[in-house]
Scaffold this motif. Structure first.
Motif, PDB file in Angstrom:
ATOM      1  N   PHE A  11      14.819  70.038  81.938  1.00  0.00           N
ATOM      2  CA  PHE A  11      14.689  70.832  82.673  1.00  0.00           C
ATOM      3  C   PHE A  11      14.910  71.184  84.014  1.00  0.00           C
ATOM      4  CE2 PHE A  11      10.786  69.644  80.112  1.00  0.00           C
ATOM      5  CZ  PHE A  11       9.798  70.658  80.286  1.00  0.00           C
ATOM      6  N   ALA A  12      16.441  70.549  83.808  1.00  0.00           N
ATOM      7  CA  ALA A  12      17.257  69.970  85.036  1.00  0.00           C
ATOM      8  C   ALA A  12      17.814  71.635  84.617  1.00  0.00           C
ATOM      9  CB  ALA A  12      17.984  68.837  85.632  1.00  0.00           C
ATOM     10  N   GLU A  13      18.042  71.968  83.697  1.00  0.00           N
ATOM     11  CA  GLU A  13      19.394  73.070  84.364  1.00  0.00           C
ATOM     12  C   GLU A  13      18.484  73.933  83.228  1.00  0.00           C
ATOM     13  OE1 GLU A  13      21.636  72.483  79.414  1.00  0.00           O
ATOM     14  OE2 GLU A  13      22.338  70.505  80.099  1.00  0.00           O
ATOM     15  N   GLU A  14      17.285  73.926  82.581  1.00  0.00           N
ATOM     16  CA  GLU A  14      16.492  75.341  82.398  1.00  0.00           C
ATOM     17  C   GLU A  14      15.930  75.619  83.598  1.00  0.00           C
ATOM     18  OE1 GLU A  14      15.422  77.058  79.508  1.00  0.00           O
ATOM     19  OE2 GLU A  14      17.320  75.911  78.932  1.00  0.00           O
ATOM     20  N   ASN A  15      15.995  74.616  85.114  1.00  0.00           N
ATOM     21  CA  ASN A  15      14.803  74.860  86.210  1.00  0.00           C
ATOM     22  C   ASN A  15      15.797  75.575  86.825  1.00  0.00           C
ATOM     23  OD1 ASN A  15      11.476  76.367  85.756  1.00  0.00           O
ATOM     24  ND2 ASN A  15      12.189  73.839  84.499  1.00  0.00           N
ATOM     25  N   ASN A  16      17.129  75.158  86.886  1.00  0.00           N
ATOM     26  CA  ASN A  16      18.366  74.889  87.751  1.00  0.00           C
ATOM     27  C   ASN A  16      18.246  74.580  88.590  1.00  0.00           C
ATOM     28  OD1 ASN A  16      20.262  76.670  86.501  1.00  0.00           O
ATOM     29  ND2 ASN A  16      19.146  78.475  87.449  1.00  0.00           N
ATOM     30  N   LEU A  17      17.566  72.693  89.309  1.00  0.00           N
ATOM     31  CA  LEU A  17      17.357  71.414  90.169  1.00  0.00           C
ATOM     32  C   LEU A  17      18.572  71.358  90.627  1.00  0.00           C
ATOM     33  CD1 LEU A  17      14.685  69.522  88.167  1.00  0.00           C
ATOM     34  CD2 LEU A  17      13.991  71.282  89.395  1.00  0.00           C
ATOM     35  N   ASP A  18      18.208  71.173  91.989  1.00  0.00           N
ATOM     36  CA  ASP A  18      19.477  70.914  93.039  1.00  0.00           C
ATOM     37  C   ASP A  18      19.128  69.729  92.804  1.00  0.00           C
ATOM     38  OD1 ASP A  18      17.306  70.089  94.762  1.00  0.00           O
ATOM     39  OD2 ASP A  18      17.701  72.238  95.868  1.00  0.00           O
ATOM     40  N   VAL A  19      20.498  68.925  93.673  1.00  0.00           N
ATOM     41  CA  VAL A  19      21.007  67.720  93.809  1.00  0.00           C
ATOM     42  C   VAL A  19      19.330  66.737  94.566  1.00  0.00           C
ATOM     43  CG1 VAL A  19      22.090  65.894  94.933  1.00  0.00           C
ATOM     44  CG2 VAL A  19      23.206  68.219  93.809  1.00  0.00           C
ATOM     45  N   ASN A  20      18.719  67.384  95.153  1.00  0.00           N
ATOM     46  CA  ASN A  20      17.546  66.799  95.578  1.00  0.00           C
ATOM     47  C   ASN A  20      16.337  66.500  95.141  1.00  0.00           C
ATOM     48  OD1 ASN A  20      18.879  66.642  98.477  1.00  0.00           O
ATOM     49  ND2 ASN A  20      18.273  68.679  99.650  1.00  0.00           N
ATOM     50  N   GLU A  21      16.024  67.561  94.098  1.00  0.00           N
ATOM     51  CA  GLU A  21      14.596  67.667  93.480  1.00  0.00           C
ATOM     52  C   GLU A  21      15.252  66.298  91.914  1.00  0.00           C
ATOM     53  OE1 GLU A  21      13.386  72.378  93.109  1.00  0.00           O
ATOM     54  OE2 GLU A  21      15.227  71.714  92.530  1.00  0.00           O
ATOM     55  N   LEU A  22      16.681  66.550  91.857  1.00  0.00           N
ATOM     56  CA  LEU A  22      17.267  65.003  90.613  1.00  0.00           C
ATOM     57  C   LEU A  22      16.600  64.111  91.639  1.00  0.00           C
ATOM     58  CD1 LEU A  22      20.126  66.754  88.994  1.00  0.00           C
ATOM     59  CD2 LEU A  22      18.149  66.726  88.341  1.00  0.00           C
ATOM     60  N   ASN A  23      17.295  64.401  92.620  1.00  0.00           N
ATOM     61  CA  ASN A  23      16.963  62.591  93.433  1.00  0.00           C
ATOM     62  C   ASN A  23      16.317  62.200  93.535  1.00  0.00           C
ATOM     63  OD1 ASN A  23      19.674  62.187  93.648  1.00  0.00           O
ATOM     64  ND2 ASN A  23      20.110  62.992  95.813  1.00  0.00           N
ATOM     65  N   GLU A  24      14.586  62.866  93.779  1.00  0.00           N
ATOM     66  CA  GLU A  24      13.265  63.210  93.703  1.00  0.00           C
ATOM     67  C   GLU A  24      12.847  62.654  93.081  1.00  0.00           C
ATOM     68  OE1 GLU A  24       9.274  65.216  95.343  1.00  0.00           O
ATOM     69  OE2 GLU A  24      11.273  66.930  95.942  1.00  0.00           O
TER      70      GLU A  24
END
Length: 125
Positions: free
Chosen positions: A97-110
């Protein structure tokens, strides 16, 4: 627990929402176009045989209610989904989902913070 068909899942979502009700109550919660009464009645009886639903009889009228909690089915369904598509790995799921939705570092940390809270409900590290 068994996986539900799309139609069974729709009926269960309606029942989880209303908590108790007769077939007409369930139909009222379903999206348009509304299925036929007999169709919903049949699905509810199938859900009873799968032990997702039970009923209380009032003469010839049956009031239905879920006996499987939505949260329990969600956990079961997500576990099967993760096993089938991500080898049972939460890491693989998040990575996808991180790759498909281009999550940024803040979203991943959340996401990491939420996962830690869920796996450690007492709040102690």
């Amino acid at each position: 627990m068994k996986e539900l068909t799309k139609a069974e899942e729709q009926v269960m979502k309606a029942l989880w929402q209303i908590e108790r009700g007769v077939v007409h109550d369930i139909i009222a919660k379903l999206p348009d176009p509304k299925p036929a009464y007999n169709t919903v009645s049949t699905i509810v009886r199938i859900l009873e045989t799968k032990e997702f639903v039970s009923h209380k009889a009032y003469g010839k009228t049956y009031e239905y209610f879920p006996i499987i909690a939505k949260k329990d089915y969600s956990k079961f369904y997500l576990s099967n989904f993760m096993d089938g598509y991500f080898g049972g790995s939460f890491k693989n799921l998040v990575s996808f989902f991180a790759e498909e939705n281009n999550l940024d570092v803040n979203e991943l940390n959340e996401l990491i913070t939420i996962a830690k809270k869920d796996s450690n409900p007492t709040g102690h590290e």
